[in-house]
Design an enzyme around this catalytic site. Structure first.
Site, mmCIF file in Angstrom:
data_model
loop_
_atom_site.group_PDB
_atom_site.id
_atom_site.type_symbol
_atom_site.label_atom_id
_atom_site.label_comp_id
_atom_site.label_asym_id
_atom_site.label_seq_id
_atom_site.Cartn_x
_atom_site.Cartn_y
_atom_site.Cartn_z
ATOM 1 N N GLU A 57 -12.443 -19.012 -3.954
ATOM 2 C CA GLU A 57 -11.308 -19.818 -4.399
ATOM 3 C C GLU A 57 -11.277 -21.086 -3.559
ATOM 4 O OE1 GLU A 57 -7.398 -18.162 -4.428
ATOM 5 O OE2 GLU A 57 -8.099 -16.220 -5.141
ATOM 6 N N ASP A 69 2.656 -20.078 -1.104
ATOM 7 C CA ASP A 69 1.898 -19.886 0.122
ATOM 8 C C ASP A 69 2.789 -19.849 1.353
ATOM 9 O OD1 ASP A 69 -0.831 -19.830 -0.883
ATOM 10 O OD2 ASP A 69 -0.449 -21.892 -1.515
ATOM 11 N N TYR A 117 -4.764 -11.615 -11.157
ATOM 12 C CA TYR A 117 -4.413 -11.715 -9.744
ATOM 13 C C TYR A 117 -3.165 -10.875 -9.520
ATOM 14 C CZ TYR A 117 -3.927 -14.157 -5.214
ATOM 15 O OH TYR A 117 -3.855 -14.473 -3.883
#
Length: 258
Positions: free
Chosen positions: A48, A59, A171
């Protein structure tokens, strides 16, 4: 290389996939290419490449700081695609970024740029599957997988819709919150894996940082583990980066082999 081809190759070898994240441009574009090489040399099956954004809402502090460093060093979408095109590793490259950057560039152009530069998948944490038709259509026209996230609180109906639209892999967010290293593997990981029924490979991320945790996730039924913050922390340290990156990738990959 397409993501599906990599998973097919690993199935023959009876291995699970190690997906490794690195923030492009941290600390520089040239250093990123060396880091990707170290990841692949250590055993990463898919890389990634994070396209840094000023407000990476999914994040934690580690990758937020990496994004800030990369932006300060001059990383931008044009340089990102130029750098990606220069990476010659024999693994699929996946772009992880946020929708503002894609929208500003134009969905069709972004998908075209991915295809031209050798990026075969896109992850957009802040784009719900329900609102993804424009980008999804552009990705399909350009042979790029659009990968969606499923969390521990995703409802049954929404999960079905997300699984119907995702390609490459799904994911799976192992826990609530943001990215970052953790000391344990959340019970929610096992529960969510039991809920997901799909032929698309299941990749688990958020909180995995060592071989023991990776092995637990694989044992719980994942087809792949996604590791980011542990690698980014090594990059941030500036200490013997490439060797340590390769060693951690090797440790994690060993846990992905049956």
């Amino acid at each position: 290389m397409r993501i599906a081809d990599k998973f097919a190759e690993l199935e023959i070898k009876k291995e699970k996939a190690l997906i490794a994240y690195v923030c492009a441009g941290d600390p520089s574009a040239e250093a990123t290419k060396e880091i990707v090489h170290a990841l692949v040399k250590g055993g990463a099956d898919i890389v990634e490449l994070g396209l840094p954004f000023s407000d990476p809402v999914a994040d934690g502090p580690t990758i937020q700081a990496a994004s800030t460093r990369a932006l300060a060093a001059g990383m931008n979408p044009d340089l990102y695609f130029e750098m990606a095109a220069s990476i010659k590793e024999n693994v699929p490259l996946v772009c992880m970024t946020y929708y503002n950057l894609i929208y500003k560039r134009g969905t069709e152009k972004f998908a075209e740029d991915c295809a031209r530069s050798g990026i075969t998948g896109i992850i957009v944490p802040d784009l719900p599957a329900e609102e993804s038709d424009e980008l999804n259509d552009a990705c399909k026209r350009n042979g790029v997988d659009l990968i969606f996230l499923i969390t521990p609180v995703t409802t049954g109906a929404r999960m079905k819709n997300t699984l119907d639209k995702t390609s490459g892999f799904v994911y799976i967010v192992s826990r609530l919150g943001v990215t970052g290293e953790r000391v344990d593997v959340a019970d929610s990981t096992k529960k969510i894996l039991e809920r997901i029924h799909t032929d698309v490979p299941k990749a688990v991320g958020f909180g995995i940082s060592n071989g023991q945790q990776a092995a637990e996730v694989i044992k719980a039924g994942a087809d792949s583990v996604i590791v980011g913050s542990a690698f980014v922390n090594i990059v941030a340290s500036g200490d013997n980066v490439n060797e340590r990156i390769e060693n951690l990738a090797s440790e994690l990959k060993d846990s992905c082999k049956e």
